[in-house]
Design a protein around this motif. Structure first.
Motif, PDB file in Angstrom:
ATOM      1  N   TYR A   1      53.871  -0.003  28.407  1.00  0.00           N
ATOM      2  CA  TYR A   1      53.772   1.188  27.558  1.00  0.00           C
ATOM      3  C   TYR A   1      55.053   1.993  27.609  1.00  0.00           C
TER       4      TYR A   1
ATOM      5  N   GLY B   1      44.621   0.694  23.062  1.00  0.00           N
ATOM      6  CA  GLY B   1      43.707  -0.428  23.296  1.00  0.00           C
ATOM      7  C   GLY B   1      42.253  -0.074  23.050  1.00  0.00           C
TER       8      GLY B   1
ATOM      9  N   GLY C   1      36.749  -0.672  23.846  1.00  0.00           N
ATOM     10  CA  GLY C   1      37.168  -0.723  22.452  1.00  0.00           C
ATOM     11  C   GLY C   1      36.126  -1.549  21.720  1.00  0.00           C
ATOM     12  N   GLY C   2      36.419  -2.857  21.577  1.00  0.00           N
ATOM     13  CA  GLY C   2      35.437  -3.775  20.996  1.00  0.00           C
ATOM     14  C   GLY C   2      34.322  -4.111  21.973  1.00  0.00           C
TER      15      GLY C   2
ATOM     16  N   ALA D   1      45.651  -3.391  31.595  1.00  0.00           N
ATOM     17  CA  ALA D   1      46.987  -3.913  31.282  1.00  0.00           C
ATOM     18  C   ALA D   1      47.983  -3.282  32.245  1.00  0.00           C
TER      19      ALA D   1
HETATM   20  C1  LIG Z   1      41.586  -4.531  24.354  1.00  0.00           C
HETATM   21  C2  LIG Z   1      41.866  -3.490  25.305  1.00  0.00           C
HETATM   22  C3  LIG Z   1      40.853  -2.634  25.750  1.00  0.00           C
HETATM   23  C4  LIG Z   1      39.435  -2.738  25.263  1.00  0.00           C
HETATM   24  O1  LIG Z   1      38.807  -3.918  25.688  1.00  0.00           O
HETATM   25  P1  LIG Z   1      37.479  -4.423  24.999  1.00  0.00           P
HETATM   26  O2  LIG Z   1      36.897  -5.397  25.959  1.00  0.00           O
HETATM   27  O3  LIG Z   1      37.855  -5.050  23.709  1.00  0.00           O
HETATM   28  O4  LIG Z   1      36.608  -3.238  24.796  1.00  0.00           O
HETATM   29  C5  LIG Z   1      41.186  -1.674  26.689  1.00  0.00           C
HETATM   30  N1  LIG Z   1      42.436  -1.544  27.137  1.00  0.00           N
HETATM   31  C6  LIG Z   1      43.436  -2.360  26.752  1.00  0.00           C
HETATM   32  C7  LIG Z   1      44.791  -2.166  27.327  1.00  0.00           C
HETATM   33  C8  LIG Z   1      43.189  -3.354  25.823  1.00  0.00           C
HETATM   34  O5  LIG Z   1      44.194  -4.153  25.439  1.00  0.00           O
END
Ligand SMILES: *Cc1c(COP(=O)(O)O)cnc(C)c1O
Length: 415
Positions: free
Chosen positions: A395, A312, A250-251, A390
């Motif tokens: 979920y 996420g 994601g980030g 996670a």
């Molecule tokens: C934040 C998150 C991601 C992405 O992680 P980053 O290191 O920010 O890219 C992936 N999966 C879950 C479940 C997240 O909470």
């Protein structure tokens, strides 16, 4: 060494300064920082020669099994500032049955199960560090945009040490996340927009009322927390690295953090120059890194109309885009998108075949591994680590409607 001793005795720390990840400009340690003057993430730098002299693998092996064992490579200077909810070392779990079905060796497909951390996701790593540093620096009110898990971790750690939090999430954020954030002491709002729209509100609050902006990569310490994934992984593999790491991006904090971890471990003489190929896994409904990777770009423009069940990784634009792309390219890895259908099928398959309930983002890495085998970018004899970021239990799960009437005759042979 006894556990208590570790938590009360002061320890030498090795942070020298912070550095702009784009321009290399130096910033003093031990002050409150956000982004650099160039608007890019700041990286923490250490006296790695000093760490090399101070820390041996044997010393490390005797420490308690939590990530504070790597304190020489972490920024918290005073033990009293550590905010901890019990950060276990997360296990490496092989998936022998599905590996065998794909023709891979039984120990070549491994999951690092981050669902075991406090608040049920690996966001705990980043926020444990961000909040500990906020405590050390006297910050009183932290704010954050979140797709759920980061907000939950921020709320938990901040409340644990009496820091106030205000958190904004997209309106369709799963109920469980919004509830856990609120229960853990934060003020949380659903916002009619995506995570970057929420980020703008935090930016305004920072300017108007002085909130500390805890957004991904907009403060320097979440990367340091996520870096511990790389430190742990190398130690768990006997100071070696896998051939391939598939990371749901994601980030990108974790991917960037692990890449930094491997460089630091080499500098202190704990590993050699072998690196895993870093694979950034995204959803086809939100794949800015994949598009930028394929087009050979240094930065990844915003992805419009982002949508995926893997919330996420529903991040349309990332401040650390160039750091993600750099790590992927330097490692000889790649960025890959998987569809929501492939994610759902992957989640079902791993749960059914190997009894491992992944979160959708974790399942995306398994879908990407299969796609990588099919297109030849990953080989069956390579050791691959998937990140289950996670617990799957956070979920919404599909309802199961099968019932049994205990007052009627039961045909046991058919059960
Ligand atoms: C934040 C998150 C991601 C992405 O992680 P980053 O290191 O920010 O890219 C992936 N999966 C879950 C479940 C997240 O909470």
């Amino acid at each position: 060494m006894a556990y208590d001793e570790n938590l009360t005795v002061e320890h030498p720390t090795f942070v020298t300064h912070l550095e702009c990840s784009y321009t290399g400009e130096r910033y003093p340690a031990d002050e409150v920082h956000g982004l650099s003057r160039a608007g890019k993430p700041l990286l923490v730098r250490y006296d790695l020669d000093g760490v090399r002299k101070a820390l041996t693998k044997d010393t490390l092996a005797k420490r308690p099994p939590d990530f504070w064992r790597y304190r020489e490579l972490l920024p918290v200077r005073r033990v009293a500032d550590i905010v901890s909810l019990g950060e276990a070392i997360t296990p490496l779990v092989p998936l022998p049955r599905i590996a065998a079905r794909a023709g891979a060796g039984a120990s070549e497909l491994i999951v690092k199960d981050e669902g075991r951390l406090p608040t049920g996701s690996f966001k705990a790593r980043g926020l444990a560090l961000a909040v500990s540093m906020a405590k050390a620096l006297g910050i009183k009110h932290m704010a954050m945009p979140t797709n759920g898990n980061a907000g939950a971790a921020l709320a938990a750690y901040a409340s644990h040490c009496g820091i106030k939090t205000t958190i904004f999430c997209p309106e369709d954020t799963p109920e469980v996340n919004v509830s856990e954030i609120a229960l853990q002491g934060a003020t949380v709002y659903r916002v009619n927009g995506l995570i970057d729209d929420c980020g703008k509100i935090v930016g305004e609050g920072k300017a108007k009322v002085g909130w500390f902006d805890t957004s991904t990569l907009k403060e320097p310490y979440r990367i340091e927390g996520k870096k511990t994934m790389g430190l742990e992984l190398a130690e768990q593999l006997g100071w070696d690295v896998p051939d391939v790491i598939l990371y749901p991006t994601g980030g990108g904090t974790g991917l960037i953090g692990m890449w930094k971890a491997f460089a630091e471990l080499e500098a202190i003489g704990f590993i050699g120059n072998k690196r895993p190929r870093m694979v950034a896994v995204q959803a086809s409904g939100c794949a800015p890194m994949v598009r930028a990777f394929e087009q050979g770009e240094e930065h990844a423009p915003r992805w419009e109309d982002a949508h995926t069940i893997a919330s996420g990784i529903r991040v349309p634009q990332a401040v650390g885009d160039f750091l993600i792309l750099r790590a992927v390219r330097e490692s000889g890895g790649f960025a890959i998108a998987v569809s929501d259908e492939a994610i759902t099928a992957a989640l079902d398959e791993v749960a059914r075949e190997d009894g491992f309930l992944m979160c959708p983002e974790g399942a995306a890495t398994y879908a990407a591994w299969k796609q990588g085998l099919a297109d030849g970018r990953i080989r069956r004899d390579e050791r691959a680590v998937l990140f289950n970021c996670a617990t799957g239990l956070k979920y919404p799960l599909p309802p199961i409607r099968r019932t049994l009437d205990r007052h009627k005759p039961i045909d046991f042979a058919s059960l």
